[in-house]
Design a protein around this motif. Structure first.
Motif, PDB file in Angstrom:
ATOM      1  N   GLU A   1      72.255  30.309  39.785  1.00 41.83           N
ATOM      2  CA  GLU A   1      71.298  30.928  38.870  1.00 41.83           C
ATOM      3  C   GLU A   1      69.879  30.705  39.379  1.00 41.83           C
ATOM      4  O   GLU A   1      69.460  29.576  39.601  1.00 41.83           O
ATOM      5  CB  GLU A   1      71.454  30.312  37.470  1.00 41.83           C
ATOM      6  N   GLU A   2      69.148  31.793  39.588  1.00 35.40           N
ATOM      7  CA  GLU A   2      67.759  31.708  40.027  1.00 35.40           C
ATOM      8  C   GLU A   2      66.873  31.313  38.844  1.00 35.40           C
ATOM      9  O   GLU A   2      66.973  31.895  37.765  1.00 35.40           O
ATOM     10  CB  GLU A   2      67.303  33.057  40.584  1.00 35.40           C
ATOM     11  N   VAL A   3      66.022  30.330  39.041  1.00 30.68           N
ATOM     12  CA  VAL A   3      65.136  29.848  37.986  1.00 30.68           C
ATOM     13  C   VAL A   3      63.707  29.919  38.501  1.00 30.68           C
ATOM     14  O   VAL A   3      63.404  29.411  39.582  1.00 30.68           O
ATOM     15  CB  VAL A   3      65.485  28.399  37.582  1.00 30.68           C
ATOM     16  N   ALA A   4      62.844  30.530  37.717  1.00 29.17           N
ATOM     17  CA  ALA A   4      61.468  30.754  38.176  1.00 29.17           C
ATOM     18  C   ALA A   4      60.718  29.445  38.360  1.00 29.17           C
ATOM     19  O   ALA A   4      60.044  29.230  39.371  1.00 29.17           O
ATOM     20  CB  ALA A   4      60.742  31.662  37.192  1.00 29.17           C
ATOM     21  N   GLU A   5      60.795  28.562  37.393  1.00 27.10           N
ATOM     22  CA  GLU A   5      60.053  27.305  37.447  1.00 27.10           C
ATOM     23  C   GLU A   5      61.045  26.147  37.451  1.00 27.10           C
ATOM     24  O   GLU A   5      61.629  25.815  36.425  1.00 27.10           O
ATOM     25  CB  GLU A   5      59.099  27.192  36.263  1.00 27.10           C
ATOM     26  N   LEU A   6      61.207  25.546  38.611  1.00 28.29           N
ATOM     27  CA  LEU A   6      62.151  24.443  38.767  1.00 28.29           C
ATOM     28  C   LEU A   6      61.460  23.371  39.604  1.00 28.29           C
ATOM     29  O   LEU A   6      60.931  23.671  40.679  1.00 28.29           O
ATOM     30  CB  LEU A   6      63.427  24.931  39.475  1.00 28.29           C
TER      31      LEU A   6
END
Length: 839
Positions: free
Chosen positions: A807-812
């Motif tokens: 899952e791509e997460v913008a703010e990690l």
């Protein structure tokens, strides 16, 4: 019963708007069940991709200020019902166990209702010198986020009923896992589960009866109300949108003048009475406290003024402030009661929403899990004239009164803050034998006596490992001939069910595909200079700050390749030969004390520098600090510095590091074949005796796939080209503030809550830890920072091979995070909550 838009205030019978209206109307959520359910519960939101809503208790005294008498009676009446169920004879032999942090006061009130039962609650605060009788996670029973630290080691060993108290019985995982773990240690015939509400889904309602059959005991459930939550389609996305739209809402404006802060110097807490149930609370303690309450209330009362009063407890410290608040209410004061918490919840200033305001402040009690934010809800805007902040002496620290601290934040919204400190109770034997500092595991796991037989010399290659003999000495015992491997899913089930510790077996060694091996070699060639730079920085920092002739002690096995590289850097750059050893450390069990004894006998402990590969959330960092402290407290040689030196510190957990970037270290891509063909370490009672080192295996049969030497050589070849850059970086680093911020731990806590895992040990942050999840565990999903490139190619390949979604997460805060879902809990089936199942 669908949700109601109004309810009755239990304080005075007024009709008020139901505190679940705001969420119910916007999400279409319905609360169904017993008529009194909406009087007990409101609704709120927090960022969580698994569950949009949050049930907020109106009678628990945690998030919602409430009449202390209402809070106490809510638990007391449940205890009276339990006593009626058990009968007086069984009630005399019962033990009540509450859960930290939310149910510590509820459990204590239930014990009051039983009258004759001692009380113990789990704790997140380790206490030096007090042996642990067990530890468990919220949904996972092998780690020690929750500890059981009874002063009397026999408290849980009796055969009387065990009464387990939590605020909400939802899935049942936490309570059933606790019973299963304790039943293995202290079997008994009867358990009673107590909760304010039973909110199990239809799918979970069949487990209790089957669970009772599984363990061969009777299990009862006693609750105040039963119900369930009906969720419409699309509720998660609607919930996320609501949180995003409202999470920046302002706290009600502070008063024009900041309130004064005063301290009550002489509360008159009775000598010898514990501040709560952390170490046990007996009927005798209860009688002494009840007798002293009117006098303590009389000492507080002159400081209150004439307006409304809030008595504010502190996380686990719920019962002592609750009883002080009931005494003030009995004396005629207009009192509400609540406590601070570590749980983040969205605040919305609306009468139909359960959490109308939120105060945020730093933790002030030096928690074992590192610093972080804490919260006080519904204090701002609550109409309170005076706040009586009750805490134990362990939490009375400079951070408490610092700008932005708890007292400062509360004083913004009341006329006066009265600080009341209850003495933190430590069992006399612990207080007299060890310093009053916290640790992260039970000292009973540290050998108390020096083994009578001499300790063996370190194992070395080529007889043990493919490293050259001078590269590293392994302070381990060779278990190569013992069958220790188990299928990954079988290990995961055993670990998560509490049936085994992860260090009691080994995963089957991953055999990389040709495509994956090509990725490893490409990653090594790409990142070798970057790794060489980090090796140089961490080694030069150690030489400058720790010792000119350090003894490198790597934590097997991820730290061992780093230790070898540091040794090679010191030799190439400075012409010095540094001793290097590898030792075992096990989360929840500590470091190998016998290995420390050998090191102390052959080297000055002050020269020892512990080395690891990287930090994730900092669990091993804390484990090592606590283990070294306990080793010395148990009589071991002093002088070991527990500060770890790591190649990469993306979690900001240490001061000595090569980089704080989260990037691919190729040694994390493989297991034994990049670590000298050595397995991870093993600690099992039938294999490791009091005079033995922890064990490991040498996989000689994998020699054809071994790339340990190539990894070291390729990185070493880059030493010369990064020398100048290392010198510049070290010069800048030595003058910088490198104080750990523990950002990684805070991020992991947030991710655990957001994804509905509620167990930080199932969240593995960083490229290295994510790779381990894919190689050794049963992953649920991978979170990848949007835009992450080559550092994640091997992660994506492994995930594809194992069918794990990314899952791509913008703010990690990390490049990636691996999630292990707690789905391997074996549990059983059950009835309607009133089920009684017997063998």
């Amino acid at each position: 019963m669908p949700h109601r838009m109004t309810d009755v205030d239990p304080r005075d019978g007024r009709t008020v708007e139901w505190s679940g209206t705001w969420v119910a109307e916007r999400l279409g959520v319905e609360l169904t069940g017993d008529q009194e359910l909406t009087g007990l519960l409101g609704l709120a939101l927090r960022r969580n991709p698994k569950r949009a809503h949050l049930l907020v208790s109106n009678v628990l005294g945690k998030h919602v200020p409430q009449s202390p008498t209402v809070v106490w009676r809510s638990g007391h009446e449940l205890g009276v019902r339990v006593r009626g169920l058990l009968g007086d004879e069984a009630a005399r032999r019962a033990v009540v166990l509450g859960y930290a942090e939310t149910a510590t006061g509820l459990g204590h009130s239930v014990a009051d209702g039983l009258e004759l039962a001692p009380y113990l609650h789990s704790t997140r605060r380790p206490v030096q010198g007090v042996a642990s009788a067990g530890g468990f996670e919220e949904s996972h029973s092998h780690a020690t986020s929750h500890l059981l630290l009874p002063e009397d080691p026999q408290l849980l060993a009796g055969d009387g009923p065990l009464v387990l108290v939590d605020d909400e019985f939802s899935t049942g995982n936490t309570v059933l896992n606790t019973i299963r773990a304790l039943h293995a240690l202290y079997p008994r015939d009867r358990y009673v589960i107590v909760a304010l509400v039973d909110m199990r889904s239809p799918g979970d309602q069949g487990r209790l009866e089957g669970f009772a059959r599984e363990i061969g005991a009777r299990v009862d459930l006693v609750v105040t109300a039963r119900g369930s939550v009906r969720l419409p389609d699309g509720v998660l996305e609607k919930g996320k949108a609501l949180v995003a739209a409202h999470e920046g809402a302002a706290t009600p404006a502070p008063r024009r003048e900041r309130g004064e802060i005063v301290r009550l110097d002489a509360l008159g807490w009775p000598d010898g009475v514990p501040d709560g149930g952390r170490h046990g609370f007996t009927p005798r303690h209860r009688a002494e406290l009840v007798a002293a309450l009117p006098g303590m209330a009389a000492r507080i009362a002159p400081h209150l003024g004439e307006g409304r009063v809030l008595v504010l407890g502190n996380e686990e410290l719920m019962y002592a402030p609750l009883r002080l608040a009931t005494a003030l209410e009995d004396a005629g004061a207009d009192v509400a009661y609540s406590t601070t918490t570590r749980s983040p919840v969205l605040a919305v200033d609306d009468p139909g929403y359960a959490i109308r305001s939120r105060l945020v402040f730093p933790a002030h009690d030096a928690p074992a899990d590192g610093p972080g934010e804490r919260y006080a809800y519904n204090v701002a805007g609550g109409g309170f004239d005076t706040a009586v902040v009750v805490l134990d002496s362990a939490g009375d620290t400079p951070e408490l009164a610092a700008p932005g601290g708890l007292l400062d934040r509360v004083a913004e919204h009341v006329r006066r803050v009265v600080v009341v400190v209850v003495p933190s109770y430590v069992p006399p034997y612990a207080a007299s034998s060890v310093p009053p500092r916290a640790s992260s595991r039970a000292p009973s796991l540290v050998p108390q006596e020096r083994p009578s037989m001499p300790l063996p010399e370190p194992l070395r290659g080529p007889d043990f490992s493919s490293y050259a003999p001078e590269e590293v000495g392994w302070l381990l015992q060779d278990l190569s001939d013992v069958r220790l491997e188990a299928p990954t899913e079988e290990r995961e089930e055993a670990v998560q069910s509490g049936g085994a510790h992860y260090a009691e077996s080994l995963p089957v060694e991953y055999q990389p595909t040709e495509q994956y091996q090509e990725l490893f070699h490409a990653a090594l060639d790409t990142s070798a200079a970057r790794i060489a730079h980090a090796v140089g920085v961490v080694t030069e920092t150690v030489l400058a700050e720790r010792s000119p002739r350090p003894v490198l002690v790597s934590l097997a096995r991820a730290g061992t390749p780093v230790g070898v590289l540091m040794r090679r850097w010191a030799q190439a750059r400075h012409g010095i030969e540094l001793p290097h050893y590898a030792v075992s450390i096990v989360r929840g069990r500590g470091i190998d004390a016998n290995a420390l004894r050998w090191l102390a006998a052959h080297h000055d402990p002050t020269d020892v520098v512990f080395v690891d590969g990287w930090t994730g959330k900092g669990a091993i960092t804390r484990e090592l600090a606590a283990a070294v402290e306990e080793f010395e407290a148990a009589g071991g040689p002093a002088g070991f510095d527990p500060e770890i030196a790591v190649l990469a510190d993306p979690g900001s957990c240490v001061r000595t590091y090569g980089t704080r970037e989260d990037f691919l270290i190729p040694s994390a891509c493989l297991n034994s074949t990049v670590s000298g063909l050595i397995s991870r370490t093993v600690l099992r009672a039938d294999l490791v005796g009091p005079g033995d080192y922890h064990g490991a295996k040498f996989y000689r049969e994998l020699a054809g796939s071994d790339v340990s030497g190539r990894f070291l050589d390729v990185v070493e070849e880059r030493f010369a080209q990064v020398g100048d850059a290392v010198d510049a970086a070290v010069k800048e680093l030595l003058g910088a503030d490198r104080t750990p911020t523990w950002e990684g731990w805070a991020a992991v806590e947030r991710i655990s809550e957001e994804y509905g895992i509620h167990d930080v040990n199932l969240v593995k942050p960083g490229v290295g830890e994510t790779t381990r999840v894919l190689l050794r565990r049963v992953p649920w999903k991978i979170l990848a920072r949007a835009g992450a490139g080559a550092d994640l190619e091997h992660v994506r390949l492994l995930a594809e091979q194992r069918g794990v979604p990314v899952e791509e997460v913008a703010e990690l805060p990390y490049t990636c995070v691996g999630l292990i879902h707690p789905r391997f809990t074996r549990g059983a089936t059950g009835a309607d909550g009133r089920a009684v199942a017997a063998k």
